[in-house]
Design a protein around this motif. Structure first.
Motif, short mmCIF file in Angstrom:
data_model
loop_
_atom_site.label_atom_id
_atom_site.label_comp_id
_atom_site.label_asym_id
_atom_site.label_seq_id
_atom_site.Cartn_x
_atom_site.Cartn_y
_atom_site.Cartn_z
N ALA A 110 137.68 -14.75 3.35
CA ALA A 110 137.82 -13.46 3.64
C ALA A 110 139.17 -13.12 2.83
CB ALA A 110 138.32 -13.61 5.05
N ILE A 111 139.48 -12.05 2.58
CA ILE A 111 140.49 -11.57 1.79
C ILE A 111 141.32 -10.14 2.28
CG2 ILE A 111 138.86 -10.30 0.10
CD1 ILE A 111 140.48 -11.13 -2.16
N VAL A 112 142.34 -9.72 1.81
CA VAL A 112 142.89 -8.43 2.15
C VAL A 112 143.57 -7.74 0.95
CG1 VAL A 112 144.59 -7.16 3.39
CG2 VAL A 112 143.68 -9.34 4.36
N VAL A 113 142.92 -6.59 0.60
CA VAL A 113 143.45 -5.76 -0.44
C VAL A 113 143.93 -4.62 -0.32
CG1 VAL A 113 141.42 -6.88 -2.12
CG2 VAL A 113 141.01 -4.80 -0.64
N ASP A 114 144.67 -3.93 -1.16
CA ASP A 114 145.45 -2.65 -0.79
C ASP A 114 144.36 -1.53 -1.45
OD1 ASP A 114 145.64 -2.60 -3.75
OD2 ASP A 114 147.98 -2.84 -3.57
N GLY A 115 145.18 -0.48 -1.60
CA GLY A 115 144.03 0.78 -2.00
C GLY A 115 143.60 0.69 -3.61
N VAL A 116 144.28 -0.16 -4.20
CA VAL A 116 143.82 -0.37 -5.73
C VAL A 116 143.23 -1.73 -5.86
CG1 VAL A 116 144.99 1.39 -6.90
CG2 VAL A 116 146.02 -0.47 -6.49
N TYR A 117 142.94 -2.35 -4.81
CA TYR A 117 142.36 -3.86 -4.83
C TYR A 117 143.15 -4.91 -5.33
CZ TYR A 117 137.75 -1.33 -3.91
OH TYR A 117 136.88 -0.73 -3.42
N THR A 245 151.13 2.22 3.58
CA THR A 245 150.53 0.93 3.17
C THR A 245 149.61 0.30 4.22
OG1 THR A 245 152.78 0.40 2.62
CG2 THR A 245 151.62 -1.54 3.06
N VAL A 246 149.69 0.50 5.65
CA VAL A 246 148.71 0.03 6.41
C VAL A 246 147.28 0.87 6.20
CG1 VAL A 246 148.29 -0.36 8.60
CG2 VAL A 246 150.53 -0.55 8.09
N ALA A 247 147.55 2.05 6.23
CA ALA A 247 146.33 2.96 5.83
C ALA A 247 145.65 2.45 4.77
CB ALA A 247 146.60 4.44 5.51
N GLU A 248 145.95 1.92 3.55
CA GLU A 248 145.22 1.41 2.55
C GLU A 248 144.91 0.02 2.39
OE1 GLU A 248 147.99 2.77 -0.81
OE2 GLU A 248 147.38 4.76 -0.47
N LEU A 249 145.12 -0.76 3.44
CA LEU A 249 144.79 -2.11 3.35
C LEU A 249 143.25 -2.03 3.86
CD1 LEU A 249 147.58 -3.91 5.26
CD2 LEU A 249 147.09 -3.64 2.85
N ALA A 250 142.62 -3.11 3.22
CA ALA A 250 141.27 -3.33 3.87
C ALA A 250 140.86 -4.89 3.77
CB ALA A 250 140.00 -2.68 2.67
N ILE A 251 140.10 -5.11 4.88
CA ILE A 251 139.98 -6.66 5.03
C ILE A 251 138.50 -7.04 4.82
CG2 ILE A 251 140.20 -8.69 6.68
CD1 ILE A 251 142.03 -6.96 8.35
N GLU A 252 138.25 -7.80 3.97
CA GLU A 252 136.87 -8.04 3.56
C GLU A 252 136.44 -9.39 3.98
OE1 GLU A 252 133.68 -7.35 -0.05
OE2 GLU A 252 135.69 -7.17 -0.40
N THR A 253 135.27 -9.40 4.83
CA THR A 253 135.08 -10.83 5.32
C THR A 253 133.54 -11.24 4.70
OG1 THR A 253 134.45 -9.90 7.38
CG2 THR A 253 136.51 -10.93 7.25
N PHE A 254 133.35 -12.33 4.50
CA PHE A 254 132.08 -12.57 3.98
C PHE A 254 131.16 -13.76 4.75
CE2 PHE A 254 134.65 -11.37 0.31
CZ PHE A 254 133.87 -10.82 -0.60
N LEU A 255 130.01 -13.02 5.24
CA LEU A 255 129.44 -13.64 6.61
C LEU A 255 128.36 -14.33 5.71
CD1 LEU A 255 128.63 -13.80 9.26
CD2 LEU A 255 126.90 -11.99 8.83
N PRO A 256 128.18 -15.77 5.87
CA PRO A 256 127.09 -16.49 5.33
C PRO A 256 125.68 -15.73 5.44
CG PRO A 256 128.59 -17.97 6.45
CD PRO A 256 129.06 -16.40 6.88
N ALA A 257 125.10 -15.76 4.49
CA ALA A 257 123.52 -15.06 4.69
C ALA A 257 122.39 -16.02 4.95
CB ALA A 257 123.33 -14.18 3.52
N ASP A 258 122.76 -17.31 5.04
CA ASP A 258 121.69 -18.48 5.29
C ASP A 258 122.17 -19.52 5.66
OD1 ASP A 258 122.54 -19.66 2.84
OD2 ASP A 258 121.62 -18.20 1.61
#
Length: 275
Positions: A110-117, A245-258
């Protein structure tokens, strides 16, 4: 910091956003409880909109928070939304919440990035995927797109690189269309120009097995220590943000696919003595 080009009024800026969204003056007027005549007068500079009207139009045009500040400045008003550093004490609760979320998702990435990754935070699942990458790619500030698509980065390990790369570039294109971000455009031009790794001819990028994909999403298939890990990516943002700052944050999680990916990640965590 929000800036406005010299000589640019709020009317032309609003018109540009309206046209970008493909909305007519009449449609926007109906949404904002106004009239097409008034919208026309605002766009041509014959009428100075109130602060409330600017914010209402921005809401209905889904204009990013950063650009709403630019509209207010162009009309002679003070910015409405602060841009607070994540290191600020006022952001303490947010930082702690993000950290709990990332830790709670382990052993999966899982990772958190801003508006320019730019990577703001990441958990040990992400650190596992990045093991062995060149140090120069891991020197802060890390950028998730560079790390993923650089020929010496994760791209050399992604079995379905052509498909996943296409997905990421399309994702950036959609963001650029929604927000006038020069840094994001520059990042896109940079990573889109990266050559595919030389081993794509019969290498990892060409060894994907399409029949292994879950029917509901395209997973990145990443090689790690002789194993192939498959994940489904999910991106979350904050509702009704009142800070740039908060508006441009994105939380990406990676769900196991198998099941194999679940077992492998859990095994690594157990071997490291983690709960």
């Amino acid at each position: 910091m929000t800036t406005v080009a010299s000589g640019t009024g709020v009317g032309p800026l609003l018109r540009g956003w309206r046209e970008r969204r493909g909305v007519s003056q009449l449609e926007l007027a109906l949404r904002a409880d106004s009239s097409a005549r008034h919208i026309c007068f605002i766009e041509t500079g014959r009428s100075r909109p109130s602060e409330a009207m600017i914010l209402r139009l921005a809401e209905h045009l889904e204009i990013p928070v950063r650009e709403r500040n630019a509209l207010l400045l162009a009309a002679g008003y003070a910015p409405r939304y602060a841009e607070t550093s994540l290191d600020d004490p006022a952001m303490g609760a947010l930082r702690e919440g993000i950290e709990r979320l990332l830790q709670g998702y382990e052993p999966f990435p899982a990772i958190v990035v801003d508006g320019v990754y730019t990577v703001v935070a990441a958990n040990r699942g992400i650190a596992m995927l990045l093991e062995g990458l060149p140090e120069r790619l891991l020197t802060p500030p890390l950028n998730a797109m560079r790390i993923t698509l650089h020929p010496e980065g994760l791209s050399a390990r992604i079995r379905n690189l052509r498909e996943w790369r296409g997905h990421l570039l399309a994702q950036m294109e959609r963001q650029i269309a929604l927000a006038r971000s020069k840094p994001l455009r520059e990042l896109y031009d940079e990573v889109a120009a990266y050559p595919l790794p030389p081993e794509t001819d019969g290498g990892p990028a060409d060894r994907a097995d399409p029949t292994a994909y879950p029917y509901f999403a395209l997973p990145p298939q990443i090689e790690h220590d002789g194993h192939v890990l498959s994940f489904v990516s999910s991106i979350s943002t904050f509702n009704t943000p009142m800070d740039v700052t908060v508006a441009e944050l994105a939380i990406e999680t990676f769900l196991p696919a198998d099941p194999a990916t679940v077992k492998y990640c859990q095994g690594l965590s157990a071997a490291a003595g983690r709960p």
